[in-house]
Enzyme design. Structure first.
Site, PDB file in Angstrom:
ATOM      1  N   PHE B 114       0.584  -1.366  -0.243  1.00 36.67           N
ATOM      2  CA  PHE B 114       0.210   0.175   0.116  1.00 36.67           C
ATOM      3  C   PHE B 114       0.857   1.035   0.078  1.00 36.67           C
ATOM      4  O   PHE B 114       1.638   1.325   0.839  1.00 36.67           O
ATOM      5  CB  PHE B 114      -1.319  -0.013   1.287  1.00 36.67           C
ATOM      6  CG  PHE B 114      -1.867   0.830   0.835  1.00 36.67           C
ATOM      7  CD1 PHE B 114      -2.690   1.978  -0.235  1.00 36.67           C
ATOM      8  CD2 PHE B 114      -1.486   2.338   2.775  1.00 36.67           C
ATOM      9  CE1 PHE B 114      -3.287   2.590   0.912  1.00 36.67           C
ATOM     10  CE2 PHE B 114      -2.142   3.603   2.400  1.00 36.67           C
ATOM     11  CZ  PHE B 114      -3.539   3.150   1.077  1.00 36.67           C
ATOM     12  N   GLN B 115       0.285   2.443  -0.957  1.00 30.91           N
ATOM     13  CA  GLN B 115       1.089   3.693  -1.148  1.00 30.91           C
ATOM     14  C   GLN B 115       2.613   3.288  -2.086  1.00 30.91           C
ATOM     15  O   GLN B 115       3.576   3.663  -0.515  1.00 30.91           O
ATOM     16  CB  GLN B 115       1.149   4.248   0.260  1.00 30.91           C
ATOM     17  CG  GLN B 115      -0.015   4.711   0.257  1.00 30.91           C
ATOM     18  CD  GLN B 115      -0.599   5.982   1.041  1.00 30.91           C
ATOM     19  OE1 GLN B 115       0.338   5.864   1.673  1.00 30.91           O
ATOM     20  NE2 GLN B 115      -1.214   7.403   0.658  1.00 30.91           N
ATOM     21  N   LYS B 164      10.110   3.090   6.500  1.00 31.59           N
ATOM     22  CA  LYS B 164      10.002   3.042   7.608  1.00 31.59           C
ATOM     23  C   LYS B 164      10.086   2.681   8.871  1.00 31.59           C
ATOM     24  O   LYS B 164      10.462   2.836   9.655  1.00 31.59           O
ATOM     25  CB  LYS B 164       7.845   2.791   7.277  1.00 31.59           C
ATOM     26  CG  LYS B 164       6.937   3.392   8.740  1.00 31.59           C
ATOM     27  CD  LYS B 164       5.880   2.927   8.835  1.00 31.59           C
ATOM     28  CE  LYS B 164       5.027   3.762   9.733  1.00 31.59           C
ATOM     29  NZ  LYS B 164       3.557   3.680   9.667  1.00 31.59           N
TER      30      LYS B 164
END
Lengths: 173, 584
Positions: B114-115, B164
């Site tokens: 996702f993204q 992240k």
């Protein structure tokens, strides 16, 4: 404007062996519309994480100058050397050539291979794989001779090149 | 001093160590750890934009008006792809930007998470350099290197993509704001023999011209000062590209106005007829040269550029000098002063007389109108009423941009922010946000077109949130004026899709954002309205209704030479060849 003639140059580029560095070089060529006639890349100095890219390109003198300047300004590029103008140099390419056939053609293929100092590195009753090294035009010629004799597959490395004599491409420039 | 911290902490620490005080960004899933650190500190101020493109343009405005590196923080996927236009803009105009993008965690890279997008892949051709940091131990070094690469040599945008998990991971941060890069070491000092040769060539010129560009601005205030010195001691005429306006003051005696496609007649004719040309900090862009094979055919060309790849790219030059403008100018001024031989005074007088002849054409002149506001008149008034203030101008892209370049007279560098290379409609409003952030007390005006400004209008909301009193001065002609002008000149007057229907009521739009709106459509009301606008300590949208069909002249049509300019609508244009039409 003066009509300028396209000429072939072999350029060696010493780069940091980091992810994406090849994409930067290839992207530069495609993005700016330069030709790549041959491209060879592998790590050459393991300790220093350096790779050497040898690219054979063609263009007018102005384009060749641009290619060198554009390569030099890429951040992971250590140095760029135009082997075509920097003095005498040697170029070699290696090709693996599979020829399939029987009878007379097989014998002829072997004889020509001998003349080209091509080695047989695999053989079955119906095929050979030849290994041949040399300048690009020598390999081109060998391949064209093999065509009527049952040429079935070719793998080529692209050009590796180095300057003759003392000195050459170094990482400190 | 090295110490342990998380990747997210390192980002903040490295920015602070680089002297950053303001960043422009938009949060999202993949940068949450950095945003979490951001709200627990007070050294960095974050400006929340409304779209990531706006963040980059704001950082560009900030960078260009201060000389510092602009900093952007956006998330992965759409955050990064939305930033691409801004990054490309910064690359084309050589603006130092560090753009930090979040990325999905390393174990998900390549999984179509996702993204997720291949940020380094997508931004490779639109950045000066980019990094994907997979190990937190590399992060501190890479961040400092990013600032080094962005600001040294020819400046440009650098992306640092941080997964992240790397933001959460703990590692050692080494404070190394000064980088000695192992490969990237641009040449600053010019080659002395070449500089001497250039000065000799300049001194022996009979019809010299100095053509300067954005490189002077990028090189810093001392480059502008030295350029002024050189012009003063030589007495030579000077022109500039769009990017270089303000390096030499428009009120200076030797100023000929901007050159190029919409440059003045005298500047372009002098470029065509000169015998020695000093191009400094400019790159012979197609907007400048016109038809290449007819470009300054008799000139010996000297080219000073920090980027070797700019030299001999479009135009073959006789004396190339690779180096930083300020350093080379310093050498040139010194060598010029030390030599005894003087330039040919007589020839120079004749040259200036010729330039005065060309100037008589008054190529920037336009038909005055008492009932309808002429766009040129609006800019003239805006200049007259703001010139004594601390004013910064940004623009969008199109006719209004060229009129601003022609009729707003810049006296200092770093006062003029416009999208030159990429020609990005929608640049001016977010750029104004960044400029005002850097100069809170200055008067910041975005000279806009109604079409361009709608592309990034959402940033009005940013301006209102941070009480940035930017002034959006729209020359509203209800057309994409430059597109229409080209359609008129090159496409048989067929006006295809360049009329802006259903435009918003800009006054109400301003009010909807919590800003102040003005509308003026009579020349007689313009001065008072501008004065009132200046006094408003809030963001303003000024809807200046101008002549709808005015076109921007002079103009070198595509595929034409400098001495084939069109001076106005009345003059019959020679048919533009098919080869010319192909050019943009």
């Amino acid at each position: 404007m003066k009509p300028e003639i396209s000429e072939s140059h072999t350029i060696s580029v010493l780069v940091d062996n980091e992810p994406g560095v090849l994409a930067r070089v290839i992207g530069l060529f495609s993005g700016r519309g330069y030709n790549i006639d041959s491209l060879t890349v592998t790590e050459t100095e393991h300790e220093a994480h350096l790779s050497r890219i040898t690219v054979v390109t063609a263009g007018t003198p102005m384009v060749i100058e641009q290619i060198k300047a554009q390569l030099e300004r890429l951040v992971p590029v250590h140095s760029v050397m135009d082997l075509t103008v920097s003095g005498p140099s040697i170029e070699r390419e290696l090709a693996l050539i599979k020829v399939e056939g029987k009878g007379e053609k097989r014998v002829e293929a072997l004889r020509l291979a001998d003349a080209f100092r091509a080695r047989v590195i695999d053989a079955t009753t119906e095929s050979f794989v030849f290994e041949v090294t040399g300048r690009t035009n020598k390999i081109d010629q060998f391949i064209s001779l093999m065509k009527p004799l049952g040429l079935s597959e070719v793998a080529r490395t692209g050009v590796a090149a180095i300057s003759r004599g003392v000195g050459g491409l170094s990482s400190d420039s | 001093m090295a110490r342990e911290m998380t990747g997210a902490e390192m980002v903040i620490k490295a920015l602070v160590d680089q002297g950053v005080t303001d960043i422009f960004g938009y949060p999202g899933g993949a940068v949450l750890p950095i945003y979490d650190e951001l709200c627990q500190q007070e050294d960095l101020t974050h400006v929340l934009v409304r779209h990531e493109q706006g963040a980059v343009h704001a950082a560009e405005g900030y960078a260009r008006s201060t000389g510092k590196v602009g900093v952007v923080l956006v998330t992965s996927g759409p955050g990064a792809t939305n930033a691409v236009t801004g990054l490309t803009d910064a690359l084309m105009d050589s603006i130092p930007i560090v753009c930090i993008t979040g990325q999905v965690p390393t174990h998900l890279i390549g999984n179509d998470a996702f993204q997720e997008c291949d940020t380094v892949g997508i931004t490779r051709p639109c950045t000066k350099h980019n990094y994907l940091v997979k190990d937190v131990e590399d992060l501190g070094r890479v961040l400092h290197e990013a600032f080094y690469v962005a600001s040294n040599g020819r400046p440009g945008p650098v992306v640092v993509d941080i997964p992240k998990d790397v933001q959460f991971a703990t590692g050692t941060y080494a404070a190394t704001p000064q980088v000695r890069h192992k490969t990237y070491r641009p040449k600053i000092k010019g080659d002395q023999p070449a500089i001497r040769e250039a000065v000799e060539a300049l001194a022996s010129a009979k019809k010299p011209i100095i053509y300067s560009g954005g490189g002077i601005i990028n090189s810093g205030p001392s480059a502008s000062r030295l350029l002024r010195d050189l012009v003063r001691i030589t007495g030579y005429p000077i022109t500039s590209t769009l990017m270089g306006l303000g390096a030499y003051p428009a009120s200076g005696d030797n100023w000929m106005g901007m050159l190029g496609m919409h440059g003045t007649y005298e500047a372009n004719m002098a470029m065509h007829d000169c015998d020695v040309m000093l191009c400094i900090g400019a790159r012979f862009d197609d907007r400048i040269t016109g038809r290449l094979d007819a470009f300054a055919p008799h000139a010996k060309k000297i080219h000073v550029d920090i980027d070797a790849s700019s030299i001999n790219k479009n135009v073959h030059v006789d004396i190339p000098i690779i180096g930083d403008c300020a350093h080379v100018l310093e050498d040139m001024v010194r060598i010029w002063k030390a030599r005894s031989a003087q330039p040919d005074k007589k020839a120079l007088e004749a040259w200036w007389a010729q330039i005065a002849e060309w100037r008589k054409k008054d190529s920037l002149g336009y038909e005055k109108n008492d009932d309808i506001i002429m766009p040129q008149y609006a800019i003239e008034r805006l200049y007259e009423l703001t010139k004594d203030r601390d004013v910064y101008i940004s623009t969008e892209v199109g006719q209004h941009q060229m009129w601003a370049a022609q009729h707003f007279h810049f006296q200092e560098p770093n006062r003029w922010m416009t999208s030159g290379g990429l020609g990005t409609m929608g640049y001016g409003l977010p750029a104004a946000v960044g400029i005002q952030k850097a100069h809170p007390d200055a008067l910041v005006i975005d000279i806009a077109g109604e079409a361009s400004v709608l592309m990034t209008m959402q940033e009005m909301s940013t301006a209102v949130q941070y009480r940035l009193p930017i002034k959006i001065f729209i020359l509203n002609n209800e057309y994409m004026g430059m597109v229409r002008q080209w359609q008129q000149l090159l496409h048989g007057n067929r006006i295809s899709q360049s009329y802006m229907e259903s435009l918003p009521d800009f006054v109400k739009l301003a009010e909807a954002y919590g800003a102040v709106g003005f509308r003026v459509d009579k020349p007689g009301d313009l001065d008072d309205a501008i004065k009132e606008m200046i006094e408003v300590d809030q963001p303003v949208i000024f809807d200046c209704r101008v002549h709808k069909l005015a076109n921007c002249y002079p103009m070198i049509p595509s595929g034409k030479a400098h001495n084939e300019m069109l001076l106005g609508d009345g003059v019959e244009a020679e048919e533009v060849s098919d080869a010319g039409k192909v050019l943009v």
